[in-house]
Design a protein around this motif. Structure first.
Motif, short mmCIF file in Angstrom:
data_model
loop_
_atom_site.label_atom_id
_atom_site.label_comp_id
_atom_site.label_asym_id
_atom_site.label_seq_id
_atom_site.Cartn_x
_atom_site.Cartn_y
_atom_site.Cartn_z
N ALA A 189 0.83 -1.21 0.00
CA ALA A 189 0.00 0.00 0.00
C ALA A 189 0.87 1.26 0.00
O ALA A 189 0.57 2.23 -0.71
N ARG A 190 1.94 1.25 0.77
CA ARG A 190 2.85 2.41 0.79
C ARG A 190 3.51 2.61 -0.56
O ARG A 190 3.70 3.74 -1.02
N PHE A 191 3.87 1.49 -1.22
CA PHE A 191 4.42 1.59 -2.56
C PHE A 191 3.40 2.26 -3.48
O PHE A 191 3.74 3.17 -4.24
N ALA A 192 2.16 1.82 -3.41
CA ALA A 192 1.10 2.40 -4.26
C ALA A 192 0.92 3.88 -3.96
O ALA A 192 0.77 4.69 -4.90
N GLU A 193 0.95 4.26 -2.71
CA GLU A 193 0.79 5.68 -2.36
C GLU A 193 1.92 6.52 -2.93
O GLU A 193 1.69 7.64 -3.39
N ARG A 194 3.14 5.99 -2.92
CA ARG A 194 4.30 6.73 -3.40
C ARG A 194 4.44 6.70 -4.92
O ARG A 194 4.85 7.69 -5.52
N ARG A 195 4.15 5.56 -5.53
CA ARG A 195 4.51 5.36 -6.94
C ARG A 195 3.34 5.31 -7.92
O ARG A 195 3.57 5.34 -9.13
#
Length: 138
Positions: free
Chosen positions: A19-25
């Protein structure tokens, strides 16, 4: 609802990392939130649904789960990610995506960043580690 919502398991380290990857990228208009802090009733979701797979609730109330939810998240982003979302929705790819998603979900505690708690159902986590924080809608 003003924005789409993508719901994941915030108690799972692997899910949180994704989820953090999705938020950033993966830029897009969706709100990405752990189900433990989401108003599930307002979204029309249940704890059981959220334990089974990531969830997507569109601004129009359209719902999707698992790789279908991921595809919709991707389709709301930039051209590269939109293309990946369309590919993920292509029938032959989708036919493979669901079994792969189920395998990953069943083995998320073994994935990089995963922990033993990732494999436990919410009721067991609550019994072992306590209820979700105050203010969560569960």
């Amino acid at each position: 609802m003003d924005t789409a919502t993508f719901v994941y398991d915030g108690d799972c380290a692997f899910c949180t990392t994704c989820a953090r990857f999705a938020e950033r990228r993966i830029p897009g208009p969706a709100t990405i939130v752990p189900w433990q802090f989401a108003d599930l009733a307002a979204l029309g979701l249940t704890v059981d649904e959220c334990e089974q797979a990531v969830q997507w609730v569109g601004t129009d109330g359209r719902r999707a789960a698992g790789p279908d939810a991921i595809a919709l998240l991707l389709r709301g982003s930039s051209r590269l990610w939109r293309t990946a979302g369309r590919v993920l929705q292509f029938r032959p790819v989708r036919a493979v995506a669901w079994p792969v998603y189920r395998w990953v979900a069943a083995n998320r505690h073994r994935m990089p960043g995963g922990t033993a708690a990732c494999s436990l159902p919410q009721a067991t986590r609550e019994r072992l580690y306590g209820a979700p924080p105050a203010g969560s809608a569960n």
